[in-house]
Design an enzyme around this catalytic site. Structure first.
Site, PDB file in Angstrom:
ATOM      1  N   LYS A  14      -4.075 -98.572 -19.084  1.00  0.00           N
ATOM      2  CA  LYS A  14      -4.330 -97.451 -18.177  1.00  0.00           C
ATOM      3  C   LYS A  14      -3.052 -96.877 -17.587  1.00  0.00           C
ATOM      4  CE  LYS A  14      -6.721 -99.728 -15.320  1.00  0.00           C
ATOM      5  NZ  LYS A  14      -6.867-101.089 -15.677  1.00  0.00           N
ATOM      6  N   ARG A  89     -12.613 -99.110  -7.673  1.00  0.00           N
ATOM      7  CA  ARG A  89     -12.730-100.365  -8.402  1.00  0.00           C
ATOM      8  C   ARG A  89     -13.990-101.128  -8.021  1.00  0.00           C
ATOM      9  NH1 ARG A  89      -7.170-101.601 -10.005  1.00  0.00           N
ATOM     10  NH2 ARG A  89      -7.101-103.528 -11.190  1.00  0.00           N
ATOM     11  N   ARG A 128       2.954-109.003 -21.403  1.00  0.00           N
ATOM     12  CA  ARG A 128       3.554-108.279 -20.279  1.00  0.00           C
ATOM     13  C   ARG A 128       4.115-109.264 -19.246  1.00  0.00           C
ATOM     14  NH1 ARG A 128      -0.232-104.188 -17.081  1.00  0.00           N
ATOM     15  NH2 ARG A 128      -0.920-106.022 -15.940  1.00  0.00           N
ATOM     16  N   ARG A 134       5.206-109.955 -13.810  1.00  0.00           N
ATOM     17  CA  ARG A 134       4.277-109.650 -12.717  1.00  0.00           C
ATOM     18  C   ARG A 134       3.600-110.927 -12.246  1.00  0.00           C
ATOM     19  NH1 ARG A 134       0.315-104.508 -13.456  1.00  0.00           N
ATOM     20  NH2 ARG A 134      -1.181-105.982 -12.618  1.00  0.00           N
ATOM     21  N   ARG A 145      -9.005-111.798 -13.250  1.00  0.00           N
ATOM     22  CA  ARG A 145      -9.009-110.338 -13.103  1.00  0.00           C
ATOM     23  C   ARG A 145     -10.008-109.686 -14.062  1.00  0.00           C
ATOM     24  NH1 ARG A 145      -3.126-109.641 -14.184  1.00  0.00           N
ATOM     25  NH2 ARG A 145      -3.588-107.446 -14.472  1.00  0.00           N
TER      26      ARG A 145
HETATM   27  P1  ADP Z   1      -4.544-104.126 -13.742  1.00  0.00           P
HETATM   28  O1  ADP Z   1      -5.451-102.960 -13.944  1.00  0.00           O
HETATM   29  O2  ADP Z   1      -3.544-104.297 -14.847  1.00  0.00           O
HETATM   30  O3  ADP Z   1      -5.263-105.395 -13.422  1.00  0.00           O
HETATM   31  P2  ADP Z   1      -3.425-102.895 -11.308  1.00  0.00           P
HETATM   32  O4  ADP Z   1      -1.981-102.663 -11.283  1.00  0.00           O
HETATM   33  O5  ADP Z   1      -4.329-101.713 -11.403  1.00  0.00           O
HETATM   34  O6  ADP Z   1      -3.669-103.927 -12.460  1.00  0.00           O
HETATM   35  O7  ADP Z   1      -3.880-103.715  -9.997  1.00  0.00           O
HETATM   36  C1  ADP Z   1      -3.282-104.954  -9.662  1.00  0.00           C
HETATM   37  C2  ADP Z   1      -3.990-105.562  -8.450  1.00  0.00           C
HETATM   38  O8  ADP Z   1      -3.907-104.658  -7.313  1.00  0.00           O
HETATM   39  C3  ADP Z   1      -5.492-105.829  -8.602  1.00  0.00           C
HETATM   40  O9  ADP Z   1      -5.777-107.043  -9.260  1.00  0.00           O
HETATM   41  C4  ADP Z   1      -5.941-105.806  -7.132  1.00  0.00           C
HETATM   42  O10 ADP Z   1      -5.623-107.027  -6.480  1.00  0.00           O
HETATM   43  C5  ADP Z   1      -5.072-104.731  -6.502  1.00  0.00           C
HETATM   44  N1  ADP Z   1      -5.772-103.421  -6.521  1.00  0.00           N
HETATM   45  C6  ADP Z   1      -5.420-102.332  -7.245  1.00  0.00           C
HETATM   46  N2  ADP Z   1      -6.280-101.317  -7.037  1.00  0.00           N
HETATM   47  C7  ADP Z   1      -7.217-101.782  -6.162  1.00  0.00           C
HETATM   48  C8  ADP Z   1      -8.391-101.246  -5.569  1.00  0.00           C
HETATM   49  N3  ADP Z   1      -8.802 -99.996  -5.842  1.00  0.00           N
HETATM   50  N4  ADP Z   1      -9.092-102.004  -4.706  1.00  0.00           N
HETATM   51  C9  ADP Z   1      -8.716-103.242  -4.425  1.00  0.00           C
HETATM   52  N5  ADP Z   1      -7.633-103.842  -4.968  1.00  0.00           N
HETATM   53  C10 ADP Z   1      -6.888-103.127  -5.822  1.00  0.00           C
END
Ligand code: ADP
Length: 187
Positions: A14, A89, A128, A134, A145
């Site tokens: 994404k 989310r 990654r 990360r 996740r």
């Molecule tokens: P990925 O989609 O690769 O898991 P992201 O970079 O989108 O990773 O998100 C990493 C972390 O940030 C998530 O696992 C969560 O803890 C937090 N996060 C991101 N967006 C949200 C959201 N909309 N609501 C709650 N937590 C979020």
């Protein structure tokens, strides 16, 4: 017609695609994950609040995330369109986003659903982890996740499907090919 969401499991690509698509459409790519990581790095209050949730692969509480997104969408560069990556989310965030946009007489125009199978996702995320380090990219947290995605985020797709605005795109293959597929789906 340029208020867009990109939804898909962790590792679907994404973030990578969001940046390319947004550049093409001349709108900002807004990634909640990136905003959180920047705040963690800079040790802001927001970063301190979010860190433990992120490191364990859980969602940051809506009370924190919703305000952050509302403030970001109020910035001038988002006035005529945006590509949101990582938000909403969960179902409560869908309603919050509807409310944020309704206040501006706006709505989401299209939802891009980026799909890939689970084994590929885990493989990409482990890769990654090795490259970028990360803190939420170790195998146990990755599996958690993916579970959080299935339980909390995947149900959003049905809501947007009912609105008739979902475009599904296969996330497998070369990055440039996936970008082409997405642009075609949007045109
Ligand atoms: P990925 O989609 O690769 O898991 P992201 O970079 O989108 O990773 O998100 C990493 C972390 O940030 C998530 O696992 C969560 O803890 C937090 N996060 C991101 N967006 C949200 C959201 N909309 N609501 C709650 N937590 C979020």
């Amino acid at each position: 017609m340029n208020r867009l969401l990109i939804i898909g499991p962790p590792g679907a690509g994404k973030g990578t695609q969001a940046v390319k698509i947004a550049e093409e459409l001349k709108i900002p790519a807004i990634s909640t994950g990136d905003i959180f990581r920047k705040n963690i790095k800079e040790e802001t209050e927001l970063g301190k609040e979010a860190k433990s949730y992120i490191d364990s692969g859980n969602l940051v509480p809506d009370s924190v995330t919703n305000n952050m997104v509302r403030a970001r969408l109020d910035e001038a560069d988002a006035a005529h369109g945006f590509l949101l990556d990582g938000y909403p989310r969960n179902i409560a965030q869908v309603h919050e986003l509807d409310a944020i946009l309704a206040d501006k007489n706006q709505q989401i125009d299209r939802v891009l659903l980026l799909v890939a199978d689970n084994d590929e996702l885990v493989a990409r995320l482990l890769n990654r982890a090795a490259e970028q380090g990360r803190t939420d990219d170790n195998e146990e947290v990755i599996r958690h996740r993916l579970k959080v995605y299935e339980e909390e985020t995947a149900p959003l797709i049905a809501i947007y499907r009912e609105r008739g605005i979902v475009k599904e795109v296969d996330g497998l293959g070369e990055i440039a090919d996936v970008t082409e597929r997405i642009l075609k789906a949007l045109s």
